[in-house]
Design a protein around this motif. Structure first.
Motif, PDB file in Angstrom:
ATOM      1  N   SER A  46       6.670 -41.422 128.602  1.00  0.00           N
ATOM      2  CA  SER A  46       6.897 -40.018 128.331  1.00  0.00           C
ATOM      3  C   SER A  46       6.038 -39.468 127.469  1.00  0.00           C
ATOM      4  CB  SER A  46       8.664 -40.082 128.208  1.00  0.00           C
ATOM      5  OG  SER A  46       9.026 -38.876 127.689  1.00  0.00           O
ATOM      6  N   LEU A  47       5.812 -40.194 126.353  1.00  0.00           N
ATOM      7  CA  LEU A  47       5.005 -39.791 125.371  1.00  0.00           C
ATOM      8  C   LEU A  47       3.505 -39.308 126.049  1.00  0.00           C
ATOM      9  CD1 LEU A  47       6.182 -42.049 122.234  1.00  0.00           C
ATOM     10  CD2 LEU A  47       7.031 -39.525 123.013  1.00  0.00           C
ATOM     11  N   ARG A  48       3.070 -40.174 126.607  1.00  0.00           N
ATOM     12  CA  ARG A  48       1.759 -40.251 127.122  1.00  0.00           C
ATOM     13  C   ARG A  48       1.847 -38.851 127.878  1.00  0.00           C
ATOM     14  NH1 ARG A  48      -1.362 -44.294 125.688  1.00  0.00           N
ATOM     15  NH2 ARG A  48      -0.463 -46.341 125.410  1.00  0.00           N
ATOM     16  N   GLU A  49       2.795 -38.556 128.842  1.00  0.00           N
ATOM     17  CA  GLU A  49       2.578 -37.354 129.590  1.00  0.00           C
ATOM     18  C   GLU A  49       2.840 -36.299 128.928  1.00  0.00           C
ATOM     19  OE1 GLU A  49       6.328 -37.637 131.998  1.00  0.00           O
ATOM     20  OE2 GLU A  49       5.774 -39.155 133.372  1.00  0.00           O
ATOM     21  N   GLN A  50       3.297 -36.293 127.526  1.00  0.00           N
ATOM     22  CA  GLN A  50       3.324 -35.104 126.720  1.00  0.00           C
ATOM     23  C   GLN A  50       2.090 -35.096 125.759  1.00  0.00           C
ATOM     24  OE1 GLN A  50       6.893 -34.606 124.275  1.00  0.00           O
ATOM     25  NE2 GLN A  50       8.142 -35.547 126.030  1.00  0.00           N
ATOM     26  N   GLY A  51       1.062 -36.059 126.002  1.00  0.00           N
ATOM     27  CA  GLY A  51      -0.125 -35.874 125.283  1.00  0.00           C
ATOM     28  C   GLY A  51      -0.292 -36.980 124.218  1.00  0.00           C
ATOM     29  N   PHE A  52       0.791 -37.378 123.897  1.00  0.00           N
ATOM     30  CA  PHE A  52       0.768 -38.617 122.704  1.00  0.00           C
ATOM     31  C   PHE A  52       0.171 -39.881 122.717  1.00  0.00           C
ATOM     32  CE2 PHE A  52       4.112 -35.339 121.836  1.00  0.00           C
ATOM     33  CZ  PHE A  52       3.894 -34.996 120.448  1.00  0.00           C
ATOM     34  N   THR A  53      -0.346 -40.300 122.142  1.00  0.00           N
ATOM     35  CA  THR A  53      -0.904 -41.709 122.036  1.00  0.00           C
ATOM     36  C   THR A  53       0.314 -42.491 120.987  1.00  0.00           C
ATOM     37  OG1 THR A  53      -2.988 -41.482 122.230  1.00  0.00           O
ATOM     38  CG2 THR A  53      -2.444 -43.502 121.528  1.00  0.00           C
ATOM     39  N   PRO A  54       1.344 -43.263 121.756  1.00  0.00           N
ATOM     40  CA  PRO A  54       2.304 -43.899 121.245  1.00  0.00           C
ATOM     41  C   PRO A  54       1.805 -44.814 119.896  1.00  0.00           C
ATOM     42  CG  PRO A  54       2.800 -44.110 123.412  1.00  0.00           C
ATOM     43  CD  PRO A  54       1.444 -43.462 123.375  1.00  0.00           C
ATOM     44  N   ALA A  55       2.303 -44.964 118.901  1.00  0.00           N
ATOM     45  CA  ALA A  55       1.962 -45.692 117.644  1.00  0.00           C
ATOM     46  C   ALA A  55       3.244 -46.655 117.036  1.00  0.00           C
ATOM     47  CB  ALA A  55       1.090 -44.906 116.652  1.00  0.00           C
ATOM     48  N   SER A  56       2.939 -47.198 116.517  1.00  0.00           N
ATOM     49  CA  SER A  56       3.948 -48.049 115.426  1.00  0.00           C
ATOM     50  C   SER A  56       3.490 -48.450 114.145  1.00  0.00           C
ATOM     51  CB  SER A  56       4.784 -49.154 116.463  1.00  0.00           C
ATOM     52  OG  SER A  56       5.701 -49.709 115.437  1.00  0.00           O
ATOM     53  N   SER A  57       4.169 -48.426 113.178  1.00  0.00           N
ATOM     54  CA  SER A  57       3.538 -48.687 111.914  1.00  0.00           C
ATOM     55  C   SER A  57       4.724 -49.527 110.964  1.00  0.00           C
ATOM     56  CB  SER A  57       2.950 -47.691 111.168  1.00  0.00           C
ATOM     57  OG  SER A  57       3.937 -46.765 110.558  1.00  0.00           O
ATOM     58  N   THR A  58       4.232 -50.138 109.923  1.00  0.00           N
ATOM     59  CA  THR A  58       5.322 -50.541 108.983  1.00  0.00           C
ATOM     60  C   THR A  58       5.318 -49.494 108.007  1.00  0.00           C
ATOM     61  OG1 THR A  58       3.749 -51.273 107.387  1.00  0.00           O
ATOM     62  CG2 THR A  58       4.624 -53.083 109.009  1.00  0.00           C
ATOM     63  N   PRO A  59       6.473 -49.273 107.198  1.00  0.00           N
ATOM     64  CA  PRO A  59       6.551 -48.313 106.100  1.00  0.00           C
ATOM     65  C   PRO A  59       5.455 -48.216 105.256  1.00  0.00           C
ATOM     66  CG  PRO A  59       8.799 -49.210 106.490  1.00  0.00           C
ATOM     67  CD  PRO A  59       7.756 -49.906 107.264  1.00  0.00           C
ATOM     68  N   ARG A  60       4.865 -49.200 104.757  1.00  0.00           N
ATOM     69  CA  ARG A  60       3.937 -49.512 103.960  1.00  0.00           C
ATOM     70  C   ARG A  60       2.604 -48.976 104.548  1.00  0.00           C
ATOM     71  NH1 ARG A  60       2.748 -55.006 100.609  1.00  0.00           N
ATOM     72  NH2 ARG A  60       4.798 -54.051  99.775  1.00  0.00           N
ATOM     73  N   GLU A  61       2.319 -49.210 105.763  1.00  0.00           N
ATOM     74  CA  GLU A  61       1.117 -48.708 106.468  1.00  0.00           C
ATOM     75  C   GLU A  61       1.157 -47.145 106.867  1.00  0.00           C
ATOM     76  OE1 GLU A  61       0.224 -52.589 109.433  1.00  0.00           O
ATOM     77  OE2 GLU A  61       1.430 -50.990 110.193  1.00  0.00           O
ATOM     78  N   PHE A  62       2.135 -46.736 107.038  1.00  0.00           N
ATOM     79  CA  PHE A  62       2.438 -45.444 107.265  1.00  0.00           C
ATOM     80  C   PHE A  62       2.251 -44.520 105.836  1.00  0.00           C
ATOM     81  CE2 PHE A  62       5.336 -41.584 108.703  1.00  0.00           C
ATOM     82  CZ  PHE A  62       4.036 -40.767 109.168  1.00  0.00           C
ATOM     83  N   GLN A  63       2.701 -44.939 104.589  1.00  0.00           N
ATOM     84  CA  GLN A  63       2.575 -44.433 103.511  1.00  0.00           C
ATOM     85  C   GLN A  63       1.179 -44.533 102.974  1.00  0.00           C
ATOM     86  OE1 GLN A  63       5.700 -43.203 101.550  1.00  0.00           O
ATOM     87  NE2 GLN A  63       4.051 -42.019 101.044  1.00  0.00           N
ATOM     88  N   SER A  64       0.600 -45.547 103.169  1.00  0.00           N
ATOM     89  CA  SER A  64      -0.957 -45.555 102.978  1.00  0.00           C
ATOM     90  C   SER A  64      -1.760 -44.533 103.526  1.00  0.00           C
ATOM     91  CB  SER A  64      -1.480 -47.194 103.131  1.00  0.00           C
ATOM     92  OG  SER A  64      -0.829 -48.008 102.159  1.00  0.00           O
ATOM     93  N   MET A  65      -1.452 -44.429 104.855  1.00  0.00           N
ATOM     94  CA  MET A  65      -2.574 -43.456 105.364  1.00  0.00           C
ATOM     95  C   MET A  65      -2.152 -42.100 105.174  1.00  0.00           C
ATOM     96  SD  MET A  65      -2.526 -43.000 109.887  1.00  0.00           S
ATOM     97  CE  MET A  65      -0.732 -42.960 109.963  1.00  0.00           C
TER      98      MET A  65
END
Length: 328
Positions: A289-308
């Motif tokens: 569903s996400l790819r159909e809408q143009g997204f590349t699905p991702a998943s991260s830990t809270p720490r990884e996302f905060q660092s980014m």
């Protein structure tokens, strides 16, 4: 009287347990979280990519956690209105914020946000990426990105349409100009849709828009894609090269989307939300569903996302300072 007092104390205890507060007012983790509806605040109007993503994740999260998940659109001020609401919400996991990379751009554009993006939020999870794409009208003589850069000359700048001042697409154009030395003229629009309309009609020589919004027009032969801004090619348009593949470094902007919670939200609650959403994003039906809408699905830990997020705030602030971009 004693019976009335005992009833009052019992009600107070129930109230504290329901809201996750200790008698001292400190928010504590509730092992039974969630016990009532969760609200996801979206900082953009209904129908956009961030809104659609929040609703797709929210519907699945509701099924998994067994509590209603309500998506509330609070647009305005480039997302700052909705962000401020969540920054001031109780840090109990019941009010979340769905944002994209604009959240990391705003600190460099707005001097008075009314909140601190680094101090007033805690990252929950990054759920998807979507690159931007450089496009030209189908009838344009520009076939490659090099052609566009060669056409951008002193005294004759190449106009490029973006989704608005201070958007990731605007900054991608500024990155290209600084990295290549090309002379570009920014033409801001109030959203990617209006920008696409004028680029398709040939009113503006080039546009930089989200890949998901441009994909249908590219597939229909109304636009030509020159390059994507992601570090790797987008699964949405795998034949379109990246900017880096065409010999230009320093133009890497893969727009992320993710969930934040107010600062001081108990780590146990953040981890529970992270695990629940990560499980959802890994589902094949959700990925499709996400790819159909143009997204590349991702998943991260809270720490990884905060660092980014923190790293992007720093690099985008350096860029907006360099080009003198201010909105207030």
């Amino acid at each position: 009287m004693k019976r009335l007092l005992r009833s009052s104390l019992a009600l107070s205890a129930l109230s504290l347990a329901a809201c996750g507060n200790s008698p001292s007012g400190e928010v504590v983790a509730d092992a039974s979280f969630p016990t009532h509806p969760i609200t996801i605040v979206v900082t953009f109007p209904p129908g956009g990519g961030t809104d659609l993503l929040a609703r797709r994740i929210g519907a699945s999260l509701q099924e998994q956690l067994g509590q209603p998940v309500v998506v509330e659109n609070r647009p305005g001020a480039s997302g700052n209105i909705g962000a401020r609401i969540v920054a001031e919400a109780p840090p109990d996991g019941y009010t979340l914020l769905m944002v994209n990379s604009s959240f990391a751009i705003n600190p460099g554009v707005y001097r008075n946000l009314g909140f601190s993006p680094k101090r007033d939020f805690t990252a929950v999870i990054n759920v998807a990426f979507v690159p931007s794409v450089f496009v030209v009208p189908a009838a344009s003589p520009l076939v490659q990105l090099d052609d566009a850069l060669a056409a951008a000359l002193p005294g004759k700048p190449l106009p490029f349409a973006s989704c608005g001042n201070g958007t990731p697409q605007h900054l991608a154009g500024e990155m290209l100009a600084r990295s290549s030395g090309a002379v570009l003229q920014h033409v801001p629009y109030k959203g990617c849709g209006p920008a696409l309309t004028d680029v398709t009609a040939g009113q503006v020589g080039m546009g930089i828009v989200t890949a998901s919004s441009a994909a249908p027009l590219i597939a229909a032969g109304k636009l030509r894609a020159l390059a994507v801004t992601s570090p790797a090619r987008s699964p949405l348009m795998p034949t379109v090269p990246t900017v880096a593949e065409q010999g230009i470094a320093g133009v890497a902007l893969d727009q992320w989307h993710g969930l934040l919670a107010p600062a001081a939200t108990p780590p146990a609650v953040v981890e529970k939300l992270n695990a629940a959403v990560a499980k959802i994003v890994r589902r094949p039906d959700v990925q499709a569903s996400l790819r159909e809408q143009g997204f590349t699905p991702a998943s991260s830990t809270p720490r990884e996302f905060q660092s980014m997020i923190n790293a992007d705030i720093d690099r985008y602030t350096a860029l907006t300072d360099a080009i003198g971009l201010r909105a207030d």
